[in-house]
Design an enzyme around this catalytic site. Sequence first.
Site, PDB file in Angstrom:
ATOM      1  N   ARG A  17     -47.514  50.155  -4.424  1.00 36.54           N
ATOM      2  CA  ARG A  17     -46.838  50.463  -3.156  1.00 36.54           C
ATOM      3  C   ARG A  17     -47.299  51.824  -2.627  1.00 36.54           C
ATOM      4  NH1 ARG A  17     -44.140  47.845   0.874  1.00 36.54           N
ATOM      5  NH2 ARG A  17     -42.170  48.788   1.436  1.00 36.54           N
ATOM      6  N   THR A  24     -48.595  41.086   6.713  1.00 38.79           N
ATOM      7  CA  THR A  24     -48.602  40.808   5.261  1.00 38.79           C
ATOM      8  C   THR A  24     -49.238  39.468   4.862  1.00 38.79           C
ATOM      9  OG1 THR A  24     -46.588  42.119   5.107  1.00 38.79           O
ATOM     10  CG2 THR A  24     -47.077  40.766   3.219  1.00 38.79           C
ATOM     11  N   GLU A  76     -47.935  46.452   6.318  1.00 43.26           N
ATOM     12  CA  GLU A  76     -46.614  46.472   6.949  1.00 43.26           C
ATOM     13  C   GLU A  76     -46.615  45.748   8.291  1.00 43.26           C
ATOM     14  OE1 GLU A  76     -43.121  46.192   7.433  1.00 43.26           O
ATOM     15  OE2 GLU A  76     -43.627  47.530   9.079  1.00 43.26           O
ATOM     16  N   ASP A 112     -40.849  51.556   6.453  1.00 44.24           N
ATOM     17  CA  ASP A 112     -39.944  50.714   5.655  1.00 44.24           C
ATOM     18  C   ASP A 112     -38.804  51.537   5.051  1.00 44.24           C
ATOM     19  OD1 ASP A 112     -41.029  48.259   6.112  1.00 44.24           O
ATOM     20  OD2 ASP A 112     -41.835  47.950   4.106  1.00 44.24           O
ATOM     21  N   GLY A 138     -43.407  38.069   5.654  1.00 45.93           N
ATOM     22  CA  GLY A 138     -42.273  37.781   6.532  1.00 45.93           C
ATOM     23  C   GLY A 138     -41.232  38.882   6.605  1.00 45.93           C
TER      24      GLY A 138
END
Length: 584
Positions: free
Chosen positions: A113, A405, A425, A445, A490
């Site tokens: 990440r 994504t 993202e 995010d 999603g």
Amino acid sequence: MSTRTIAALGLLLLSVPDALAQQASDTVAPERATGLASAKVVTAKEHMVAAAHPLAAEAGEQVLAAGGSAIDAMVAVQTVLGLVEPQSSGLGGGAFLVYYDAGAKRIVTLDGRETAPMEATPKLFLDDKGEPMQFFDAVVGGRSVGTPGTVMLMQEAHNRWGRTPWKDLFAPAEKLARDGFTVSPRLAGLIAAEGDRLKAFDATTAYFFGADGTPLKAGTVLKNPAYAETLSAIAKGGAPAFYGGAIAEAIVDTVRMAGKNAGVLSLADLANYQVKVRQPVCVEYRALEVCGMGPPSSGAVAIGQMLGMLENFDLRALGKDNPESWRLIGDAQRLAFADRERYLADTDFVPAPIKGLLAKSYLGERAGLLDGDKALGEDAATSGKPEWDHASNFGRDAAIELPSTSHFVIVDKEGNVVSMTTTIENGFGSRLMTGGFLLNNEITDFSFKTHDEGLPVANRVEPRKRPRSSMSPTIVLKDGKPLLAIGSPGGSQIIGYVAQALVAYIDWEMDVGEIVAMPHLINRFGPYDLEAGTDAEKLAEPLKALGYEVKLSEMNSGLHAIELSAEGLRGAADPRREGVAAGK
Ligand code: DON
């Protein structure tokens, strides 16, 4: 009315900001195919890849056919995806890998990440008046860019489980970048839908638009020599060639010189980036083990909570067409989301009661809230009080997540399994481009708000922290052996897409082709989203009668799945996107 017309109507029913966001996001699917009973199922005996673009699946399949491992194929798939599906994932982004190591007979999860820059503060997304910025004001530019993790994840995974020489794995993408690839209808549609936002920066404009300013058309052969050079450098020098030297300098300059929305990413952020090996989060559901990615992803915990609540009900007997099944699924999801927004964030920074959130006793108690026969009221659909290992309490957050994504799955002939969700993202990320790839906007995010009713928000921005994710790469085990690998893009809908597919596969015994194609019904925050233009619409009136507000929405998942059955491998790609499964 055609499927397309109904889908367009669904878009009109969204609020204006929602509709704009959806138009601009990666959910816009020019070649959308919904309402299919089943996607094509591909079978194979030895190995298989299912990915969002045929060229990526083909590159991975060729690595496997030449004797490469699932991890080798992952590097080839990811580097090709970064070229042919640049809006969704790539070298400038981050990823989570859930991996079944057939030799060690265990699941390992790697966290690649993005991290917040060291110079970032919790007020990064507050304006001069202390109010949260408008989403796209925050996204477009350097402010939203986190330290990319995907290249280091590829390197770490290859160091552990690679077999093919590292440098060979970059050849398929490098060749395509030099010779050119054909722009797909989906990519062309997304560029056109982006309009001026994608023209904010010169390098991005030059790549995605013609000299006369028109968006690239489907069928155009597009070359990306800058990407080929970047790949060549990483192929020769490994991840250090990305996290230091000329590529790193170009990333930092691009972020820090991005006009009025410049960011604070530094060379030190890149030099210090680390992939983390995380404890997988596994829950038992109907005698199977469902394993996925723990924090900083909220995916496996939220899915685990939903399944833990639903296990108390006989969904098999109720069936997939029964509104009662969807009342239970929808409200289990709302309860999981209420806990998610209060408790889940990067556990290297904030304690999270993971054990408590997944405890059977707690989920039994939460399932008791579903015992009625009507939709939960707003007052009831709130976070619960799981057992805490640490003494902290957090406020509810307000993170905005909009789609792009990619998810892919790979099985090699030894039975190693890759389930990887990868992202920059938002569609086209921060819209900043360097070295032939787009930079992520993952930092949005985080919650823009730092506090809620006096309490700090768990998912607030902090230096070097990883923003909470919804990505849910999943592997289901039966008797300790992999049975199904699945995941989806999603945004926060990922959790619902994957949970629904798992219920369909496990409780309703639907086939792998059916679970990636079935219409979506998702309830995160109260209103029930039903996939427009599909059979899900038939449940609109019954769900309204149960007390839900119903919204018809475009729900552009990208579920890719492989089942490891006794007869061999069976794979399928979501018909809403351009992906395929390929194997031998
Ligand atoms: O990490 C997350 O949850 C988001 N950044 C993923 C974004 C996404 O899936 C957009 N999807 N279509």
